[in-house]
Each structure stands twice: as structure tokens, then as C-alpha cells.
Design an enzyme around this catalytic site. Structure first.
Site, PDB file in Angstrom:
ATOM      1  CG  ASP A   1      -1.791   1.138   1.451  1.00  0.00           C
ATOM      2  OD1 ASP A   1      -1.863   1.994   0.544  1.00  0.00           O
ATOM      3  OD2 ASP A   1      -2.448   1.192   2.511  1.00  0.00           O
TER       4      ASP A   1
ATOM      5  CG  HIS B   1      -4.226   4.178   3.640  1.00  0.00           C
ATOM      6  ND1 HIS B   1      -4.306   3.101   2.796  1.00  0.00           N
ATOM      7  CD2 HIS B   1      -5.410   4.834   3.531  1.00  0.00           C
ATOM      8  CE1 HIS B   1      -5.490   3.106   2.193  1.00  0.00           C
ATOM      9  NE2 HIS B   1      -6.187   4.140   2.617  1.00  0.00           N
TER      10      HIS B   1
END
Lengths: 554, 554
Positions: free
Chosen positions: B193, B364
Site C-alpha cells: 500500500d 493507511h
């Protein structure tokens, strides 16, 4: 008219970004402060610019003594050419401000028709019952000023857009002593910039950007460097030039407004240039990469600006190559984030390194600076200006904190007429206000009906049904023809349009059956039938436009 | 097909926000990971959703063994109903993920036609030559997982969207031990990610939001509290409920997706509710303000969401009153800033206090967390995923920092086919990819031609010239009629349109003079004459649509 009160009428600039314009009125005299434009909102489709509705000023043109400008940003000067056509009053501003206004008037071929007066800091202009003193401030453009507006009932201080910069790049720090003197003498009201009122602390000095730029230049000794910034931030451009000079790089200015504004600033001595540092973009090929800097427009991702064209490989001289460094000496203005990121991604895809947000400071005062101005001026009334409602409310909290009584903090709306004297302040009415849309050469010819139609067209396109009838009857002698634009495009679309035509024919049979000949009625029935069919089939609502012509032959 | 290499094909999700979908292929077996949608860009006028082009998968449908989902966000599950219609393969996902997919399939009346498999953390699913292990991670939605995809040539780790949260609100921390074990066993490639790869440091634990909420609730003991957040952030909603419970407030869930998702989470035991805390919105009037909390959608300023309707006074039950507190437990996603500020200003205008950005953390991983995963897994190849190009490049820098050789860091584009084995990795070709537009019930029937037309219509509107001719001649028997929509609207517009009609008539005289009867030629001449006239007069370029009908009567 003269009831011994000062009237303050914000015609724009509250609850919105841009379009700053405020009228100050005493007896028979009106002074207008600033005359800015706004950029269109997302739902103002196709609109180029937005300017304020100045009906009130036009209706009272004989009483308007002058237009006073606080600084040269578009949201304070951009509407001048449009408003001057209807209200040709003398303009007053500091040197750079006036030079930028002259650029603008000259583009509109209006330079000869407007009286312009360059004012120095500390100077006071007398307009009958109103006197206006220009006080030096700091901002993200040189020559910004605050105004002390003195009427028979007292002095109002209008900060303009400002920050407190003790170490400005050009010129002197904000004239805090004068704010203090005015405070000692007594300030009736303070109209203070609210843009950064939500932010704690202080805004950094413009000079800190110079240091950041220096570090960036030192770290990238072998790269070509492209710096994007606001063309009106003359001091920023000066600092980029200084860094280039220190690292022996030549400087190219690129982008129409960058070239225009910086050349104007150079002409009046506001930018100092090491000899021979500036080269034309056509010469850049003669220098190695590590010896050049391009200072360009496009820091907001504006699609037609130089940097966006460079990023998209659509610039005639410059294209990005791996190893290039692009510095955004700017922050995205809210609403521009996506456009800015798009440009960054394009640059990055072509191999450029991108530095973002490390080389910028705001031009507006944060909370502690706002408190400083309140503390120096000690106004009876506080009128937060320049900002959206959330910003005005944030300044309200600050004003309360520094001791202004709640009932003396006045959150105004555009068009409201505030009357005040030493005893009291009250909104006594309102005047016309709002946004006038500029689209191409048209001013005010695009209104809400047109915008609603554009939105509808943008969302789902248009379906047109065209036919020609024998006058007075419902006999069809040409058509019906069904066409669309911006609606759908599929291989089956012909079939779909065929079905749509059948729906129209069915409606026409019904019309014939019922002996209907009214054109309006026929149009409505066709529209209803077709929109019902389209919604049922694909859940869309295009604009439907039935056109009936009268055949001249029978 | 089986050349002893693993193929990784990102069909979406790179260089864009959303639309995550990646194919993993070995020999005769294809596994698809995620199947997300994207929200339309500003220039995709009228488009509701964007889904990936899955032509490649459809063409190889007999080899696709399954669809594996990492978590239940729209950008990972949103395209499932559309793709499943063409590619009905079994779906695999963790419990909450599958429950949200089931919601979605049920809305599309597809629940019976799709095979669904709920997978536990640590479980491994075998698909012929590919094995997929589900590894627990943390994210802004519960039940997020990473995948270890093992092929005969090695194991690839796909993090999905993740963060490292040592103190998650529900469930366990990310299974770092398993990442370490995989690293010890040998990881061929890491797909990690990149969303927050530009941000230094660590992302805070979701639990820190609970503390912030507590402080806010303590400070506003007498206000009604409205909290806007992402409906899919079940843990966030749990923390708001916990705060409400501590301060003896009842909770109302408002907004379609908030009610849907949280009820789903309650049904499967992912939200724990103090007895009687949840009340219906219709009951809110029975409780004093200081005893209620409304948890609502609309944290991104979405115009039809509950909070926006409340702010605009268009909600059927709730309207803002002075003293209300509105908390945005969210950050605006880039591009939504203006919409969010608009809602904040509306709330503020109605007297609400608004708290913004103090009660949110990202879902995130920041740079240090990304380094942690690299350090544990020690992959041979690094393939940054999930992000715009600038994010992928930022992760590239991180990978270099932790020692991945530059040539082993692979920045892919959508549609590229990466082949890899223990020796090497190389892009060997590409497959169809891109965005399919969903507009109303139409999937793929709005393409670039339609969008270009919509843009043109949005910018300047349309001018229609309609006439009916005798077939084979240029004799006009009805019209010409000039009409416009979305163009201009002025008092003088009748006159302007009259002039436009004269321009058309002039063109028709010329057409008659020259004996031209070709319909295409006639249309072109009318179009040219009219567009020239309009540009010259007002510098605008509306779409011009000449319509010629053939009269059936002579």
C-alpha cells in the site's frame, strides 16, 4: 441621508473567497474599498469570472468619491475594468498595486479613461467628510496596506489582507506603531482579515522560504530546476532569483501573468536583478541543465498555465526529462487539490522529482497576529472580514478572547448596511448584492436559468425532437426526427433512438385522436412521453427539447 | 501458457484513486484480487461510477478460479455486482467483508447467483497451482487482510490497504509474526500500500480517536452532538457509541449507508451496543438535546448525504439550531475540500459549532510502518501498489532506503503484464484496461464522445438551427428556427437570436445561389456561418446543431 452615522456596506467578500468590495459612507460621500473578482464555483459551468453586483454604487454614482485599493491581488482588483465602465471614479493605491491595475486597464484598452493616483504609505487622502490613511502592512504581494478611514463619528481600521512579517524580503515590516497610535487615539471599529483565523500561532516570515529554497538548490546541484509559484508574489520570485544567482543559474520567466507581473515589478524597481541573470525561454537550450531555473505559473494546476502544459507535453519549448526537479512554492487553494495532484503525477510519470509544500508560507495572519492587531487598536466594534463564514466565526472567537464584548462583534453578510457611531452599531437594511457572471465577452448575460440548463446538459445531455406541422393542424409534414447530444453512445443506440421515435409517434397518434392542435400542449405531451420512456429504460433525465415548426407549404 | 513464471497484472488501482483489481496468474490458473470502483473525476460529467475494464478476465474466464477480496471498502468491492454478471466466479473474503458484499449483491438482486466463501485469518485457500493465505492487518474498516499468494515459483505478499495498529478497537493487531515467518521462508515480491508513502512517521492508532471524542463530549455536555464519519469505519462508529454511552446519550444512526453497514456489523457481532442506546430518528424529539448523538453520513460533503441535507435545511427530521455541535470525524479526500467547507459554512451560519479534523486518523501506513513490512518480509522484488504515481514513487524511495536494489523496484501501470520467477522480473506485454463508465442503468454506453459533448454543452450550451426542406432541393418550407439552451439569457437575447437567424438566412441565400443541395454541405455552411458570428460577437463556442428535415409534402 446624513444622520450623523457612518455606514459600512460589504458588497462582496463575506462568506466567500474573493470578490472583495466594501462601501464606506458618511452623509453625501461614499468611498469604495477594493473591487475584486472571484473565480467560478464548480457549479458555475462555463463561467470565466465572477464580479460583484454594484447596482447600489451605480444608483448612487454622484456620491461615490473614489475607489481605494488595499493591494494588487485579483480578488481585490480584478473587477476594476468591468466596474469602471459603469462607475468611472478615481482610483487610489500604492505603487505596485497601481502598476498592476494599469496592466489590467491597458489590456481592456481603458487606460485613458480612468484617473489613477499613486499613494505613499502614511499618506492621507481627503474625500469631503471621509479621510483615508494608507498604513503599511505585509502580505504575499508587495505594497499591501491597511486603511484608517476617519469620519466625523470616528476612525475605522480596515486591515486589508495582511500578515505580520518582521523580516520582509522587500520593504519594511507592517507599521505596528501606527496601529498603536490609532488605538491610543481611539478606534471605532476594526475590520480584520479572517482567512487564517482558524490557525493557531504565527505565520512564518517570507524570508524562511528563501532558506528552504537555498537548501533545495544546494541538494539538487545537477538538476534543471523548475519552480512554480503565484505570479503576483513578487518577493517570492525575488527569492527564487536570489537562490538562482547564488548557484550561478540563469532564470527564465514563463507563463503570461508571470512575465507580465514580474516585468512590471522590475520596471518600477521592486525586483532587483543580478546583471544578465534573466534569459529568454528560447535561450534555455544554450545552457546546461544545472545552470538554469524556470520560474513558472501553474502552481494551482490551472489547465492552461505553463507548468500544466509542460507536464502534459504540450509546451512549445520545455519538456520534462528524468532528473528535472519541480518545486511547488505554493499550497493548493481549497478546490484545486485534485488539479495540482494531477500535474504532480504527470511530472512524476515523466521522471521529474517533485517537491511539494516545503517552500511556501501563507500571506495571512494567524491567530496570534490577529490578537496583536486587536490589542494595538482596541476597537469598540469588531467586524471580521475576508473569509468564509467559518473563518469569520473563528475571528469572532479571537475577538471575544481579547475582550471585545460579544454584542460588539458584528458578523455581517454581503449587502447588509451597518450604521454605526460612538454609541451603537446596527444593521439597518440591505442593498442589492451578489455575483455577476462573466462568460467570454458577456457580462451578466448568463444567469441562473442558463446555469441550470448547463448543469442538466452536463449531467445527461439533450434529446431533441423536431417536426414540422401544417399551421393550425396537427398534421406532420416533416419529421419527427429524434436526435441527441451528450446523452448515450452505444452500438444499440440506433435501436434505442428508433424506439424513442416510436414513443413520439405514439404520442402524436394520441394527439391526433384527441384533436389537439395547441403547440404548447403538443410539446408537453411529447416531452412527457419521451422523458417517461427514457427514465424507465435507463434511469436518466436528459433535457428534452421538442421543436415544432410551421410548414409554409400546404 | 505455462512458462514457469508467475504473472501479475494490475487491471486498475495504479496511478489512480480506487478501482483496485489485480490478476495473479500461473499456468492455467488466474486469481483476481479485489474488484473495486472509482468515483468519477471532475471531467466525467454526469457519470455515477467508474468500474474497471475486465475484458482480459472475460476472455480468459475458463481460467479464472476465484475472486479474493482484501477488505470491504468500495474501491475494493464496489464493482463486484457489475463484474460478476460477466464473470460469475466464487468470491472469498473475511466475515465483515463478505457481509458487505452480500448487502451489495442483494441490492442488485444477485445474491443467489454468486458463490460466496467466508474465510478466517490464517486460513489458506488452494486454487490449483496457486494458494492464498489470509493474514490479519489493520485498516479503517474491520476484517482487512493481506494475502500471501504462493505459486510454484515463490510467494508474493499483497498487503491490501493497511496500517499497523497495536491497539485496535476491535480484533487483534496486524499479524506481524506471520509477515516475519513469510520473510524467513522467502518472499519473491511485496505489493505494498502506497497511499501514505509521502508521510513520515507512523499513523496513530484508531484508539486515539476515542480519546479525542471523549474530550469533545466532555467539553460539550449541554449540546446536541452530530458526528459525521465514514459509514464503513465500523470501529469509529463503535467509539462514538462508546463515548455516547459514557455520557448517557442515546444514539441515532442516520444516512442510508450508515444504517445499512452498521446494522450489518451489529448483526454479525462486530459492534457491541449498550442496551437501549440505539433509538430511531423519529424518537429523537423525545429526548433533550444533551442526551442525544446523531452519527451520520456526509463527512465528505456529498450533496445528497444526510449531513448535507441537515446543513441545507432539507432534512425531514433534523434541523440545526444554535448550540448544536457538529464533529467531522474524517478528513476530506482530495477533491472534496470545497464541498466539505460548504457544508461547514452552512452549519456555522445556522449557529452550530463545528469541530473539524481533531477526531480522525488515517487507515493507511506511513513511512515507518511501510519500512517495518519491508524489513519483516525482505522481498526480492518491490511492487508499490494502491496510489497515484506520486505515491508509488514515494514508496519506491522507501524501498530503496531499506535496501531493495533499484532495479528490483517495479513501478507498473494498469494493464501491464509482469512476469517473474526467482531469477528475474520483467514486463512482457499488456492487456486491455481502463475505465468503464456507469451512468444510471447504463454500463459502458457513455464514452469519450459523449463526455466531450457534455463538456461542450456545460461550457457554452447548444444552439439549434432547425428547418425543413423539399427533398432533393434547397427550398425551405419550414424554419429556419434558431433556439438555444444553456447559452445566454439576456433581455437583448431575442435581438441576438434574430441576428443569428439573419446569419442563417444569409447562408441559405448563398446555398441557393450556388445551387447546393447536399444536406451535409448545407449543414456545414450553416454551422460555420453561425459559429463565426457567435465567436465574433461574444467570444463563445456553443455546440451548433443544424437539423434539416425533409418535407413529405411538396
Amino acid at each position: 441621508m446624513n444622520n450623523g452615522k457612518l455606514r459600512i456596506i460589504p458588497l462582496g467578500g463575506l462568506d466567500q473567497i474573493g470578490m472583495n468590495i466594501t462601501a464606506f459612507e458618511y452623509g453625501n460621500d461614499i468611498i469604495v474599498v477594493d473591487c475584486g473578482l472571484a473565480f467560478p464555483e464548480d457549479d458555475m459551468l462555463g463561467i470565466d469570472l465572477v464580479i460583484p453586483d454594484t447596482t447600489y454604487l451605480e444608483d448612487n454614482a454622484d456620491r461615490v468619491r473614489g475607489l481605494v485599493i488595499t493591494h494588487g491581488h485579483e480578488d481585490h482588483i480584478g473587477a476594476i475594468p468591468y466596474v469602471m465602465q459603469k462607475l468611472p471614479v478615481p482610483i487610489y493605491g500604492t505603487r505596485l498595486t497601481m502598476a498592476l491595475i494599469e496592466n489590467k486597464l491597458s489590456e481592456h484598452e481603458m487606460l485613458d479613461s480612468v484617473t489613477r493616483n499613486v499613494v505613499s504609505f502614511g499618506e492621507t487622502i481627503k474625500f469631503a467628510s471621509l479621510e483615508i490613511e494608507f498604513i503599511r502592512t505585509n502580505h504575499s504581494i508587495s505594497d499591501a496596506c491597511a486603511l484608517a478611514i476617519t469620519s466625523p463619528v470616528g476612525t475605522v481600521v480596515h486591515t486589508g489582507d495582511f500578515k505580520v512579517d518582521y523580516t520582509p524580503v522587500y520593504g519594511d515590516p507592517i507599521d505596528l506603531a501606527r496601529f498603536a497610535e490609532l488605538g491610543n487615539r481611539g478606534v471605532l471599529a476594526l475590520l480584520c482579515d479572517s482567512t487564517n483565523a482558524e490557525r493557531a500561532g504565527y505565520t512564518n516570515s517570507e524570508k524562511t522560504v528563501g532558506k528552504a529554497l537555498d537548501a533545495i538548490f544546494a541538494d539538487h546541484a545537477t538538476s534543471r530546476i523548475i519552480v512554480a509559484t503565484f505570479s503576483s508574489n513578487v518577493d517570492r520570485v525575488q527569492q527564487i532569483i536570489n537562490a538562482a544567482s547564488r548557484y550561478n543559474r540563469k532564470v527564465v520567466l514563463e507563463g503570461r501573468s508571470m512575465i507580465n507581473i514580474i516585468n512590471t515589478a522590475i520596471d518600477i524597481g521592486y525586483v532587483s536583478l543580478p546583471e544578465g541573470i534573466l534569459i529568454d525561454i528560447s535561450q534555455i537550450k544554450d545552457y546546461p541543465d544545472e545552470k538554469t531555473v524556470i520560474i513558472t505559473t501553474g502552481s494551482q494546476g490551472e489547465s492552461m498555465a505553463a507548468l500544466s502544459r509542460i507536464a502534459a507535453n504540450m509546451h512549445k519549448t520545455v519538456s520534462i526529462k528524468p532528473g528535472d526537479l519541480v518545486v511547488f512554492s505554493s499550497n493548493p487553494i481549497p478546490g484545486n487539490e485534485k488539479a495540482v495532484f494531477k500535474v504532480i503525477n504527470e511530472l512524476s510519470l515523466k521522471g521529474a522529482e517533485v517537491i511539494f509544500q516545503d517552500a511556501h508560507v501563507s500571506g495571512h495572519a494567524c491567530q496570534e497576529e490577529i490578537k496583536l492587531i486587536y490589542t494595538l487598536t482596541r476597537p469598540k466594534f469588531a467586524i471580521p472580514v475576508h473569509g468564509e463564514h467559518r473563518h469569520l466565526m473563528a475571528q469572532r472567537s479571537i475577538a471575544k478572547e481579547v475582550g471585545i464584548p460579544k454584542e460588539n462583534i458584528l458578523i455581517l453578510s454581503n449587502g447588509q448596511v451597518l450604521e454605526l457611531d460612538q454609541e451603537s452599531a446596527a444593521v439597518v437594511g440591505d442593498v442589492p448584492n451578489g455575483a455577476v457572471f462573466v462568460d467570454g465577452l458577456g457580462v451578466g448575460d448568463v444567469g441562473n436559468v442558463v446555469l441550470r440548463d448547463r448543469q442538466r446538459l452536463a449531467d445527461d445531455g439533450i434529446v431533441i425532437v423536431c417536426m414540422s406541422l401544417i399551421p393550425g393542424t396537427n398534421r406532420v409534414v416533416a419529421g419527427p426526427l429524434v436526435m441527441s447530444r451528450g446523452f448515450v453512445y452505444i452500438k444499440e443506440s440506433d435501436e434505442f433512438m428508433e424506439e424513442a421515435r416510436d414513443v413520439v409517434l405514439e404520442a402524436l397518434f394520441k394527439i391526433e385522436d384527441r384533436g389537439i392542435t395547441s403547440r404548447n400542449k403538443i410539446r408537453d405531451m411529447i416531452k412527457d412521453a419521451l422523458s417517461g420512456f427514457i427514465w424507465k429504460r435507463i434511469k436518466r433525465s436528459p433535457m428534452i427539447l421538442p421543436i415544432i415548426m410551421e410548414s409554409t407549404e400546404e
